[in-house]
Design an enzyme around this catalytic site. Structure first.
Site, short mmCIF file in Angstrom:
data_model
loop_
_atom_site.label_atom_id
_atom_site.label_comp_id
_atom_site.label_asym_id
_atom_site.label_seq_id
_atom_site.Cartn_x
_atom_site.Cartn_y
_atom_site.Cartn_z
N LYS B 180 16.00 -28.85 -87.63
CA LYS B 180 16.44 -28.27 -86.55
C LYS B 180 17.75 -28.43 -86.24
O LYS B 180 18.40 -29.52 -86.73
CB LYS B 180 15.44 -28.62 -85.33
N THR B 191 23.49 -32.62 -84.57
CA THR B 191 22.31 -32.55 -83.68
C THR B 191 21.15 -31.96 -84.81
O THR B 191 20.93 -30.87 -84.44
CB THR B 191 22.61 -31.67 -82.49
N GLU B 277 25.38 -21.67 -84.39
CA GLU B 277 25.48 -21.07 -83.02
C GLU B 277 26.40 -20.01 -83.40
O GLU B 277 27.74 -19.98 -83.65
CB GLU B 277 25.85 -22.02 -82.19
N ASN B 401 27.90 -21.82 -75.97
CA ASN B 401 28.54 -23.36 -75.60
C ASN B 401 29.04 -23.36 -74.38
O ASN B 401 29.08 -24.52 -73.77
CB ASN B 401 29.56 -24.06 -76.76
#
Lengths: 406, 406
Positions: B180, B191, B277, B401
């Site tokens: 992930k 992350t 993203e 974000n």
């Protein structure tokens, strides 16, 4: 978009011995004033600092070379084309522009310092620039600082200038400066050009020291996007026409002049951040309590470059976790999370290894809602302080940079 | 938005000795499956690599500690809250979750490895996680890989998995993995969470070597935004249930298994970039001809992190000047601009210090219009090669974000 107050002085104090002229060469847009000539009186001295990018552009090579050969009399600046990534041809083109101006003004080619900013990798339209030179020379005037400030812009939305007048030894002396830059702004210079002139006479070694030291704490401490340009240059000019001389750093006038020059350098550098591509916030990142300058700067730049911190700033989101994470990945050995403190304005975000006990979202939000924000990080392991300036990361940044060439 | 083909295998091969269960603790959104338990058969071995962020989160500290104490039997993963920047309380909370799971499963607390991902700085809702554990244990199944892949997502738009089956020594062995991550993705972990399991028996030293080496060339070579998270972890699990043992790197099966594991590591790492993203492009940055690994990586990451390069990729603009400028500011001493070559796909952009003579905008545009793009930089001064993967920088990156917490 741009942040905060005006980036031009109400009045430019003419600097005795400096005349500026603008002209249109139609480099990128027809009719745009895109060529600027700055003429310096005989005896003027110039000190410069240049980009740290290894692939510096042709005009940077030529300007450095001509500066070493002494007696600069003209600065020739064009926008719309950076003459970078242009190989041998770029060098010939930069020299050809200098020669044409020198010939028109009856000087040697090395009396001309060339500066280019704009698109990388396209051949410089030498003929069009040369054709515009008579117009620029005819336009020369002591009062054309505002026109020159506008003439050196690229993606800038506002011209940038700063000016001071002071009295030294009973004589009036003047300082005026211009800068440009909005993107590809990073430590160690940027797509920024800065030209600062004074009519004080300053000894060459003192002039270079001032240019280096003041450039370091102003233009070399700002970052929009972490990208260092190929073309940056900042020139400090002393025409010596005001009847005041600074022969060494021991001179009684030195600290006063240095302070006034420092204000002008900082104003010009901050103006670039206020006009950062898509900027909606003017952000000061202060690191204190560092054990060494390098670690202070590593932390400051890691925070100032973090896209996550910058998008949170754009959203006015006091997302202190992103600041904390950026400090933690700055590559500083042995940082103690339990010791450091992080502030947003006067509000403590982080203390004792976690969110400060007296922190509330409301207090953080009140600071974040402001247009000018200071992030202060106290490493609490030494006495060194450093400060860098940046802006936030907005939709407009993406728009501007995704559409620059189209 | 996401780039390219599916990031899940058509079929997950169950790994003998691994069962997975999911449950809903309502950490961030009610009803969302946000707790995942992975149960390992007795005798399983686990090797891990963790974030390089100095401020690593509480679960990272606890997982490292429990891993050292040996005999891991459970992985407990929650999303929605990273339990980072939470000080001493965070440590107590992470341990409390481990203890609750251990008690329910009748094991020692150190048999549980905890992993958290999500918002930084909020206290972990321990009670809700503990309350969800019976549901997760009741859900345990050898086939729940897809459910677990979905259960560990945060801003991910797609679950990510990879699976292989091969025959070693006449026996069928299985490899399956999950990952992930979408933002705060950077070298030295991100992350990102990665869990890769095989039913081969692998000696501990070999297992750690595989985790370190394969993690290094996959998860540690991807970057979305240069931000290293506080919580990253990648675990390689060997249950030893398939009846095949690899006692040392001399084992005849070692290279075959390593190759299959490498494919799984790379697929899982690439899946994160494909789901970066706001990503619209999957970009490989290859540096060859380097004199040292460090300079190859410095150049690759400087290009991969450049906001100007990334916004040009978003615009499908073959703006090679920005790539050139990024290479020039990578901090590599003595780079020779006249020697280096830069390619976009098969199209040479830069050669002999400037735009390649056979380059045309049409040829560059044809490559840029593709969804998967390779930027290749040949420094032509050595034999070292490195490769990193990244994505472009789009409006959606800013949107995601700037709105993450709202």
């Amino acid at each position: 978009m741009a942040v905060g107050s005006a980036t031009m002085p109400e009045h430019f104090h003419p600097v005795v011995g400096v005349r500026l002229g603008v002209a249109s060469a139609g480099i990128k847009k027809p009719g745009r004033k895109d060529v600027v000539v700055i003429e310096l009186a005989k005896g003027s001295r110039v000190a410069g600092i240049f980009t740290a990018n290894q692939f510096c552009a042709a005009p940077v090579h030529v300007a450095r070379d001509h500066l070493e050969r002494g007696e600069p009399r003209y600065l020739l600046i064009n926008t719309g084309n950076a003459n970078a990534g242009t190989g041998e041809r770029g060098m010939r083109d930069a020299r050809a522009c200098c020669e044409a101006l020198a010939k028109a003004a009856q000087h040697e080619a090395h009396a001309v310092l060339p500066f280019s900013t704009g698109v990388i990798g396209e051949p410089l339209p030498v003929d069009r620039i040369v054709d515009a030179l008579p117009q620029a020379l005819a336009d020369l005037s002591e009062t054309h600082w505002p026109e020159a400030a506008a003439g050196i812009m690229t993606t800038d939305t506002r011209p940038k200038g700063s000016s001071r007048q002071l009295t030294l030894d009973g004589k009036i002396v003047n300082i005026s400066g211009l800068s440009k830059g909005a993107g590809m702004i990073c430590p160690n210079m940027a797509t920024l050009l800065g030209f600062i002139a004074t009519d004080v006479a300053i000894a060459p070694s003192v002039l270079q020291k001032l240019a280096s030291e003041l450039g370091e704490i102003s233009f070399n401490r700002i970052t929009v996007d972490g990208d260092t340009s190929t073309n940056d240059a900042c020139m400090l000019i002393a025409t010596g026409q005001a009847g005041v001389e600074i022969a060494s750093v021991e001179s009684e006038h030195y600290p006063i002049l240095r302070e006034a020059l420092k204000e002008v350098f900082l104003e010009l550098a901050h103006a670039i951040i206020r006009d950062g591509e898509g900027a909606t916030k003017f952000v000061t990142v202060e690191v204190m309590g560092a054990a060494a300058q390098k670690e202070a700067l590593d932390v400051a730049y890691t925070v100032a470059h973090s896209p996550l911190v910058k998008t949170a700033l754009f959203a006015s989101d006091p997302n202190w976790g992103r600041i904390l994470a950026a400090v933690g990945r700055a590559g500083v050995e042995g940082l103690d999370l339990d010791a450091i403190e992080i502030y947003l304005g006067d509000v403590c975000l982080v203390r004792n290894g976690g969110r400060a006990e007296d922190y509330t979202e409301e207090r953080g939000q009140a600071v974040m809602d402001q247009e000018e924000i200071t992030i202060r990080i106290d490493l609490r392991r030494g006495t060194i302080e450093e400060r860098v300036w940046t802006c936030d990361f907005s939709h407009d940044y993406v728009t501007i940079n995704a559409e620059y060439r189209t």
